[in-house]
Enzyme design. Structure first.
Site, PDB file in Angstrom:
ATOM      1  N   THR A 125     -38.663 -20.196 -87.224  1.00 55.45           N
ATOM      2  CA  THR A 125     -37.803 -21.250 -86.660  1.00 55.45           C
ATOM      3  C   THR A 125     -36.386 -21.196 -87.227  1.00 55.45           C
ATOM      4  O   THR A 125     -35.414 -21.346 -86.490  1.00 55.45           O
ATOM      5  CB  THR A 125     -38.439 -22.626 -86.954  1.00 55.45           C
TER       6      THR A 125
ATOM      7  N   GLU B   7     -46.688 -26.687 -71.218  1.00 54.04           N
ATOM      8  CA  GLU B   7     -45.255 -26.452 -71.015  1.00 54.04           C
ATOM      9  C   GLU B   7     -44.979 -25.744 -69.682  1.00 54.04           C
ATOM     10  O   GLU B   7     -44.002 -26.066 -69.003  1.00 54.04           O
ATOM     11  CB  GLU B   7     -44.692 -25.655 -72.200  1.00 54.04           C
TER      12      GLU B   7
ATOM     13  N   HIS C 225     -36.955 -20.647 -77.251  1.00 48.64           N
ATOM     14  CA  HIS C 225     -38.198 -21.401 -77.454  1.00 48.64           C
ATOM     15  C   HIS C 225     -39.369 -20.563 -76.989  1.00 48.64           C
ATOM     16  O   HIS C 225     -39.293 -19.887 -75.965  1.00 48.64           O
ATOM     17  CB  HIS C 225     -38.182 -22.708 -76.647  1.00 48.64           C
TER      18      HIS C 225
ATOM     19  N   ASN D 196     -30.966 -21.630 -82.523  1.00 43.58           N
ATOM     20  CA  ASN D 196     -31.918 -20.532 -82.753  1.00 43.58           C
ATOM     21  C   ASN D 196     -32.366 -19.830 -81.467  1.00 43.58           C
ATOM     22  O   ASN D 196     -33.412 -19.184 -81.418  1.00 43.58           O
ATOM     23  CB  ASN D 196     -33.094 -20.989 -83.626  1.00 43.58           C
TER      24      ASN D 196
ATOM     25  N   LYS E 236     -32.297 -20.729 -74.789  1.00 48.26           N
ATOM     26  CA  LYS E 236     -31.560 -21.980 -74.937  1.00 48.26           C
ATOM     27  C   LYS E 236     -30.073 -21.765 -74.586  1.00 48.26           C
ATOM     28  O   LYS E 236     -29.623 -20.619 -74.430  1.00 48.26           O
ATOM     29  CB  LYS E 236     -31.739 -22.493 -76.370  1.00 48.26           C
TER      30      LYS E 236
ATOM     31  N   TYR F 240     -39.797 -31.845 -75.847  1.00 46.30           N
ATOM     32  CA  TYR F 240     -39.777 -32.004 -77.307  1.00 46.30           C
ATOM     33  C   TYR F 240     -40.466 -33.290 -77.774  1.00 46.30           C
ATOM     34  O   TYR F 240     -40.203 -33.760 -78.878  1.00 46.30           O
ATOM     35  CB  TYR F 240     -38.336 -31.946 -77.812  1.00 46.30           C
TER      36      TYR F 240
HETATM   37  P1  DAT Z   1     -40.094 -23.515 -83.042  1.00 39.15           P
HETATM   38  O1  DAT Z   1     -38.941 -23.581 -82.075  1.00 39.15           O
HETATM   39  O2  DAT Z   1     -39.994 -22.322 -83.939  1.00 39.15           O
HETATM   40  O3  DAT Z   1     -41.428 -23.642 -82.352  1.00 39.15           O
HETATM   41  P2  DAT Z   1     -40.497 -26.267 -83.904  1.00 39.15           P
HETATM   42  O4  DAT Z   1     -41.382 -26.427 -82.717  1.00 39.15           O
HETATM   43  O5  DAT Z   1     -41.036 -26.656 -85.229  1.00 39.15           O
HETATM   44  O6  DAT Z   1     -39.953 -24.770 -84.024  1.00 39.15           O
HETATM   45  O7  DAT Z   1     -39.172 -27.110 -83.686  1.00 39.15           O
HETATM   46  C1  DAT Z   1     -38.548 -27.140 -82.413  1.00 39.15           C
HETATM   47  C2  DAT Z   1     -37.076 -26.950 -82.612  1.00 39.15           C
HETATM   48  O8  DAT Z   1     -36.561 -28.046 -83.377  1.00 39.15           O
HETATM   49  C3  DAT Z   1     -36.692 -25.691 -83.391  1.00 39.15           C
HETATM   50  O9  DAT Z   1     -36.555 -24.571 -82.568  1.00 39.15           O
HETATM   51  C4  DAT Z   1     -35.403 -26.094 -84.027  1.00 39.15           C
HETATM   52  C5  DAT Z   1     -35.547 -27.581 -84.255  1.00 39.15           C
HETATM   53  N1  DAT Z   1     -35.947 -27.868 -85.626  1.00 39.15           N
HETATM   54  C6  DAT Z   1     -37.183 -27.715 -86.154  1.00 39.15           C
HETATM   55  N2  DAT Z   1     -37.214 -28.080 -87.447  1.00 39.15           N
HETATM   56  C7  DAT Z   1     -35.948 -28.482 -87.744  1.00 39.15           C
HETATM   57  C8  DAT Z   1     -35.313 -28.967 -88.908  1.00 39.15           C
HETATM   58  N3  DAT Z   1     -35.984 -29.128 -90.057  1.00 39.15           N
HETATM   59  N4  DAT Z   1     -33.989 -29.259 -88.826  1.00 39.15           N
HETATM   60  C9  DAT Z   1     -33.302 -29.103 -87.681  1.00 39.15           C
HETATM   61  N5  DAT Z   1     -33.844 -28.648 -86.542  1.00 39.15           N
HETATM   62  C10 DAT Z   1     -35.148 -28.336 -86.570  1.00 39.15           C
HETATM   63 MG    MG Z   2     -42.243 -25.249 -81.312  1.00 34.49          MG
END
Ligand code: DAT
Ligand code: MG
Length: 149
Positions: free
Chosen positions: A91, A126, A115, A112, A9, A49
């Protein structure tokens, strides 16, 4: 052969962590089959997303991923989808285990770093969203016999 989609990212690119992150996948033994640096369009960000569209953090997530260049990659190998998720860590970087990319290198869920696809089907979807077939390069690493019995 199993493949996964990985994206460094904008914070990872801005912080100069591209080499560090790619190195972890290389050292693990996975094979790089797709790689490009790009500015992510609003449309691509929203498609990528889409599952989070109704979440309160969606707008911020799209702003973050479109805020600067992203390194998009496809990595190949046995079990690469799940293994990449382990290399990446939880995450929320504050709860991600030390030794993982997020656990070692990040502190904020909104920054973070990386991805990784969460399942084989998601990975296929994807990869198709981010790469054309012509951009993917299948090759046999000469190191293969030293990685696979
Ligand atoms: P990951 O990236 O670990 O697959 P995810 O698919 O659940 O996590 O979410 C996508 C992204 O969205 C993640 O990298 C960071 C953001 N995100 C997820 N949950 C969040 C939350 N509760 N508050 C803020 N950002 C969040
Ligand atoms: Mg994810």
């Amino acid at each position: 052969m199993e493949r996964t989609f990985i994206a460094i990212k904008p914070d990872g690119v801005q912080r100069g962590l591209v080499g560090e992150i790619i190195g972890r996948f290389e050292r693990k033994g996975f094979t790089l089959v797709g790689l490009k640096l790009l500015n992510v369009s609003q449309e691509l960000a929203e498609s990528h997303y889409a599952v989070h569209r109704e979440r309160p953090f969606f707008k911020g997530l799209v702003e973050y991923i479109t805020s600067g260049p992203v390194v998009a990659m496809v990595w190949e190998g046995d079990g690469v989808v799940a293994a990449a998720r382990k290399l990446i860590g939880a995450t929320n970087p504050l709860t991600a285990e030390p030794g993982t990319i997020r656990g070692d290198l990040a502190i904020n869920i909104g920054r973070n770093l990386i991805h990784g696809s969460d399942a084989i089907e998601t990975a296929q979807q994807e990869i198709g969203l981010w790469f054309t077939d012509a951009e993917l390069v299948g090759w046999e690493p000469t190191l293969s016999p030293w990685l696979h019995e």
